[in-house]
Enzyme design. Sequence first.
Site, PDB file in Angstrom:
ATOM      1  N   ASP A 111       0.920  -1.245  -0.135  1.00 40.40           N
ATOM      2  CA  ASP A 111      -0.105  -0.013  -0.177  1.00 40.40           C
ATOM      3  C   ASP A 111       0.813   1.015  -0.066  1.00 40.40           C
ATOM      4  O   ASP A 111       2.035   1.170   0.445  1.00 40.40           O
ATOM      5  CB  ASP A 111      -0.818   0.049   1.237  1.00 40.40           C
ATOM      6  CG  ASP A 111      -2.190   0.959   0.879  1.00 40.40           C
ATOM      7  OD1 ASP A 111      -3.448   0.312   1.028  1.00 40.40           O
ATOM      8  OD2 ASP A 111      -2.051   2.149   0.859  1.00 40.40           O
TER       9      ASP A 111
ATOM     10  N   THR B  78     -13.532  -3.336  -8.837  1.00 39.93           N
ATOM     11  CA  THR B  78     -14.571  -3.007  -9.653  1.00 39.93           C
ATOM     12  C   THR B  78     -14.414  -2.117 -10.523  1.00 39.93           C
ATOM     13  O   THR B  78     -14.484  -0.714 -10.297  1.00 39.93           O
ATOM     14  CB  THR B  78     -16.046  -2.936  -8.864  1.00 39.93           C
ATOM     15  OG1 THR B  78     -15.984  -3.805  -7.948  1.00 39.93           O
ATOM     16  CG2 THR B  78     -17.295  -2.910  -9.582  1.00 39.93           C
TER      17      THR B  78
ATOM     18  N   GLU C 248     -14.622  -9.816  -7.328  1.00 45.23           N
ATOM     19  CA  GLU C 248     -14.790 -10.101  -5.785  1.00 45.23           C
ATOM     20  C   GLU C 248     -16.150  -9.752  -5.596  1.00 45.23           C
ATOM     21  O   GLU C 248     -16.607  -8.418  -5.831  1.00 45.23           O
ATOM     22  CB  GLU C 248     -13.558  -9.340  -5.032  1.00 45.23           C
ATOM     23  CG  GLU C 248     -13.990  -9.521  -3.625  1.00 45.23           C
ATOM     24  CD  GLU C 248     -13.522 -11.053  -3.216  1.00 45.23           C
ATOM     25  OE1 GLU C 248     -12.785 -11.715  -3.764  1.00 45.23           O
ATOM     26  OE2 GLU C 248     -14.781 -11.536  -2.590  1.00 45.23           O
TER      27      GLU C 248
ATOM     28  N   ARG D 160     -19.174  -9.623   0.703  1.00 48.38           N
ATOM     29  CA  ARG D 160     -19.958  -8.561   1.676  1.00 48.38           C
ATOM     30  C   ARG D 160     -19.522  -8.288   2.900  1.00 48.38           C
ATOM     31  O   ARG D 160     -18.766  -8.896   3.472  1.00 48.38           O
ATOM     32  CB  ARG D 160     -21.405  -9.239   1.866  1.00 48.38           C
ATOM     33  CG  ARG D 160     -22.301  -9.926   0.892  1.00 48.38           C
ATOM     34  CD  ARG D 160     -23.214 -10.570   1.262  1.00 48.38           C
ATOM     35  NE  ARG D 160     -22.653 -11.945   1.862  1.00 48.38           N
ATOM     36  CZ  ARG D 160     -23.161 -12.805   2.595  1.00 48.38           C
ATOM     37  NH1 ARG D 160     -24.539 -12.768   2.855  1.00 48.38           N
ATOM     38  NH2 ARG D 160     -22.438 -13.878   3.029  1.00 48.38           N
ATOM     39  N   GLU D 161     -19.592  -6.956   3.202  1.00 49.37           N
ATOM     40  CA  GLU D 161     -18.927  -6.478   4.190  1.00 49.37           C
ATOM     41  C   GLU D 161     -19.778  -7.168   5.405  1.00 49.37           C
ATOM     42  O   GLU D 161     -20.975  -7.340   5.440  1.00 49.37           O
ATOM     43  CB  GLU D 161     -18.953  -4.833   4.505  1.00 49.37           C
ATOM     44  CG  GLU D 161     -18.149  -4.277   3.564  1.00 49.37           C
ATOM     45  CD  GLU D 161     -18.301  -2.700   3.828  1.00 49.37           C
ATOM     46  OE1 GLU D 161     -18.618  -2.280   4.763  1.00 49.37           O
ATOM     47  OE2 GLU D 161     -17.870  -2.019   2.672  1.00 49.37           O
TER      48      GLU D 161
ATOM     49  N   LEU E   9     -34.808  -8.503  -0.879  1.00 46.20           N
ATOM     50  CA  LEU E   9     -36.212  -8.054  -0.991  1.00 46.20           C
ATOM     51  C   LEU E   9     -36.851  -7.417   0.305  1.00 46.20           C
ATOM     52  O   LEU E   9     -37.989  -7.567   0.748  1.00 46.20           O
ATOM     53  CB  LEU E   9     -37.079  -9.648  -1.449  1.00 46.20           C
ATOM     54  CG  LEU E   9     -38.518  -8.954  -1.856  1.00 46.20           C
ATOM     55  CD1 LEU E   9     -37.989  -8.522  -3.434  1.00 46.20           C
ATOM     56  CD2 LEU E   9     -39.225 -10.610  -2.297  1.00 46.20           C
TER      57      LEU E   9
ATOM     58  N   GLY F  52     -37.606  -1.043   3.282  1.00 42.92           N
ATOM     59  CA  GLY F  52     -37.017  -0.086   4.378  1.00 42.92           C
ATOM     60  C   GLY F  52     -36.228   1.269   3.623  1.00 42.92           C
ATOM     61  O   GLY F  52     -36.576   1.721   2.632  1.00 42.92           O
TER      62      GLY F  52
ATOM     63  N   CYS G 194     -20.185   0.091  -2.374  1.00 40.59           N
ATOM     64  CA  CYS G 194     -20.469  -0.568  -3.716  1.00 40.59           C
ATOM     65  C   CYS G 194     -21.903  -0.172  -4.565  1.00 40.59           C
ATOM     66  O   CYS G 194     -21.674   0.217  -5.498  1.00 40.59           O
ATOM     67  CB  CYS G 194     -20.421  -2.184  -3.487  1.00 40.59           C
ATOM     68  SG  CYS G 194     -18.568  -2.579  -2.689  1.00 40.59           S
TER      69      CYS G 194
ATOM     70  N   LYS H 173     -25.029  -0.570   7.111  1.00 46.50           N
ATOM     71  CA  LYS H 173     -25.697  -1.845   7.363  1.00 46.50           C
ATOM     72  C   LYS H 173     -25.065  -2.362   8.581  1.00 46.50           C
ATOM     73  O   LYS H 173     -23.931  -1.882   9.127  1.00 46.50           O
ATOM     74  CB  LYS H 173     -25.722  -2.878   6.379  1.00 46.50           C
ATOM     75  CG  LYS H 173     -24.241  -3.483   6.042  1.00 46.50           C
ATOM     76  CD  LYS H 173     -24.152  -4.918   5.111  1.00 46.50           C
ATOM     77  CE  LYS H 173     -22.754  -5.145   4.722  1.00 46.50           C
ATOM     78  NZ  LYS H 173     -23.008  -6.458   4.009  1.00 46.50           N
TER      79      LYS H 173
HETATM   80  C1  UDX Z   1     -22.398  -5.606  -1.958  1.00 43.63           C
HETATM   81  C2  UDX Z   1     -22.830  -6.924  -2.550  1.00 43.63           C
HETATM   82  O1  UDX Z   1     -23.815  -7.825  -1.927  1.00 43.63           O
HETATM   83  C3  UDX Z   1     -21.320  -7.707  -2.631  1.00 43.63           C
HETATM   84  O2  UDX Z   1     -21.591  -8.903  -3.279  1.00 43.63           O
HETATM   85  C4  UDX Z   1     -20.376  -6.760  -3.503  1.00 43.63           C
HETATM   86  O3  UDX Z   1     -19.192  -7.387  -3.423  1.00 43.63           O
HETATM   87  C5  UDX Z   1     -20.415  -5.338  -2.694  1.00 43.63           C
HETATM   88  O4  UDX Z   1     -21.284  -5.040  -2.602  1.00 43.63           O
HETATM   89  P1  UDX Z   1     -22.145  -4.696   0.773  1.00 43.63           P
HETATM   90  O5  UDX Z   1     -21.852  -3.346   0.197  1.00 43.63           O
HETATM   91  O6  UDX Z   1     -21.205  -5.177   1.717  1.00 43.63           O
HETATM   92  O7  UDX Z   1     -22.147  -5.853  -0.260  1.00 43.63           O
HETATM   93  O8  UDX Z   1     -23.558  -4.898   1.309  1.00 43.63           O
HETATM   94  P2  UDX Z   1     -24.733  -5.580   1.136  1.00 43.63           P
HETATM   95  O9  UDX Z   1     -25.039  -6.501   2.122  1.00 43.63           O
HETATM   96  O10 UDX Z   1     -25.181  -6.262  -0.258  1.00 43.63           O
HETATM   97  O11 UDX Z   1     -26.098  -4.633   1.261  1.00 43.63           O
HETATM   98  C6  UDX Z   1     -25.916  -3.253   0.621  1.00 43.63           C
HETATM   99  C7  UDX Z   1     -27.150  -2.395   1.202  1.00 43.63           C
HETATM  100  O12 UDX Z   1     -28.331  -2.634   0.958  1.00 43.63           O
HETATM  101  C8  UDX Z   1     -27.087  -2.275   2.643  1.00 43.63           C
HETATM  102  O13 UDX Z   1     -27.227  -0.716   2.811  1.00 43.63           O
HETATM  103  C9  UDX Z   1     -28.205  -2.989   3.069  1.00 43.63           C
HETATM  104  O14 UDX Z   1     -28.750  -2.283   4.173  1.00 43.63           O
HETATM  105  C10 UDX Z   1     -29.319  -2.694   1.962  1.00 43.63           C
HETATM  106  N1  UDX Z   1     -30.215  -3.883   1.666  1.00 43.63           N
HETATM  107  C11 UDX Z   1     -29.716  -5.088   1.554  1.00 43.63           C
HETATM  108  C12 UDX Z   1     -31.516  -3.684   1.783  1.00 43.63           C
HETATM  109  O15 UDX Z   1     -31.963  -2.432   1.994  1.00 43.63           O
HETATM  110  N2  UDX Z   1     -32.415  -4.546   1.564  1.00 43.63           N
HETATM  111  C13 UDX Z   1     -32.233  -6.078   1.484  1.00 43.63           C
HETATM  112  O16 UDX Z   1     -33.120  -6.702   1.364  1.00 43.63           O
HETATM  113  C14 UDX Z   1     -30.690  -6.052   1.445  1.00 43.63           C
END
Ligand code: UDX
Length: 476
Positions: free
Chosen positions: A47, A139, A169, A172-173, A271, A274, A281, A344
């Site tokens: 880095d 990405t 990749e 998910r966080e 699904l 909210g 991402c 999240k």
């Molecule tokens: C996402 C993708 O899921 C992952 O595959 C990719 O590599 C990076 O982007 P991440 O950003 O960690 O991952 O979060 P994710 O769990 O996908 O949630 C994204 C957002 O959607 C969150 O703010 C979450 O609260 C929201 N969400 C998720 C909803 O509002 N409703 C849902 O049903 C699911």
Amino acid sequence: MYQPTSIASAHPSVIENPKITVVGTGYLGATHAVCMALLGYDVIALDVDQAKIDHLAAGNLPIFEPGLEDKLREVLAAGKLRFTTDVKLAAGHGDVHFICVGTPQAKGSDAADLTYVDAAVTALARELHRKCLIVGKSTVPIGTAARLTALVHATAPAGSLVELAWNPEFLREGFAVMDTLEPDRLVFGTASAWARAQLAACYTSIIAAGTPVVSTDLATAELVKVAANSFLATKISYINAMAEVCEATGADVSHLADALSYDNRIGGRFLKPGLGFGGGCLPKDIRAFAHRAQTLGVGQAVAFLRQVDGINRRRRQRTVDLVTELAGGDLLGVKVACLGAAFKPNSDDIRDAPALDVARMLHEAGALVTVYDPEAMTNARRSYPDLSYAGSLEEAVTGAGVVAVLTEWDLFRAADPYHLATLVDSRCIVDGRHALDAERYRAAGWDYRALGRPSHTGTVTFLDFENNGLQAQNAG
Ligand code: UDX
């Protein structure tokens, strides 16, 4: 610790147990470096940020990611992972170099900012004197890998002996380690059989465990990632669009989502209605995708992504509207407890966090906002210094006129509505994440409200098809 098993290499010059370099030690890079080391590879992570490198080398993770810090310490102790800012050292080490730097949204544009990717690849390429593989994981817009291939061939002393592959990749966080070690699928975008085999040698045990591998060209591999994130964002905005319709009719989007989820063709994941999606991402990826499609002349094909973004943004304003409604129509001087700041739960990431956007809007409308989040307080304070912060859930809600649940942490789900009722000034709650038991809250005397759900239990709305209108009846 996992050990890589030997693979029958598909190509004579493939190194079966390659030395690995990971460029960029943010969320993706730190996770990838630790997981590659856990799989038994000899890894160096590079880095440009000396402070970050020192922190990681000392076994400290600068982000909150369950399980990752323990694994970092494990691989450091085993001597499998080293950190450096020395490009020459990293370049000399790696048989395979993974590019894991960020591609944020560009300032003043929807496009992805490729500055970091370009800088990382250029700096690395300058020091590559032998055959090796550069693998992009960041990405990126479609076409980036082809452009970088030309750049690498022109820049690297080893010229076209250096090949480029793309291996998106999907982690998910909050589940980063699991998603990396047990992915749903691996996607290999390569331009040669050698590159494909060399990349496969980095995932020997994961492939042996039966993980599906999709081998394809560079452009398709780039597209897979943005297509996947666009689909997920669309699914979330779809149910939130249905929530908007529910709000206009008195129907209940929770029941609607539940009913839809039993159809296997639809499924219940992503699904959840909210406050919508945020994070580092989904929002920037759909914007960058729409922008790139436009420049490719196929903007119309993904024009719906603008709607997906628009629906998502509207949820934030609608949440503010609900809080305002509960406050009696005016937020001025009303104490609002905002529960949640991270985009999240199980994350301290506040990038494009809907929760903090709502808190900011409430603050700007004159509310006295107090934010509490179990993990994201430091990041939130740094980015939103004007908001007030509480040291606990109890402290945040004490004296509140309205409570708003904006991130669905387990701590908030588990809170006792009877206990909270003794702390607040007024029993008004907006459940921005459909995370709470509405009936329990109502039984404890709360005015419980959630986006897309009727304000009172027992109200059933039905369609009067003959008159082509809507009628509401009280079921009681
Ligand atoms: C996402 C993708 O899921 C992952 O595959 C990719 O590599 C990076 O982007 P991440 O950003 O960690 O991952 O979060 P994710 O769990 O996908 O949630 C994204 C957002 O959607 C969150 O703010 C979450 O609260 C929201 N969400 C998720 C909803 O509002 N409703 C849902 O049903 C699911």
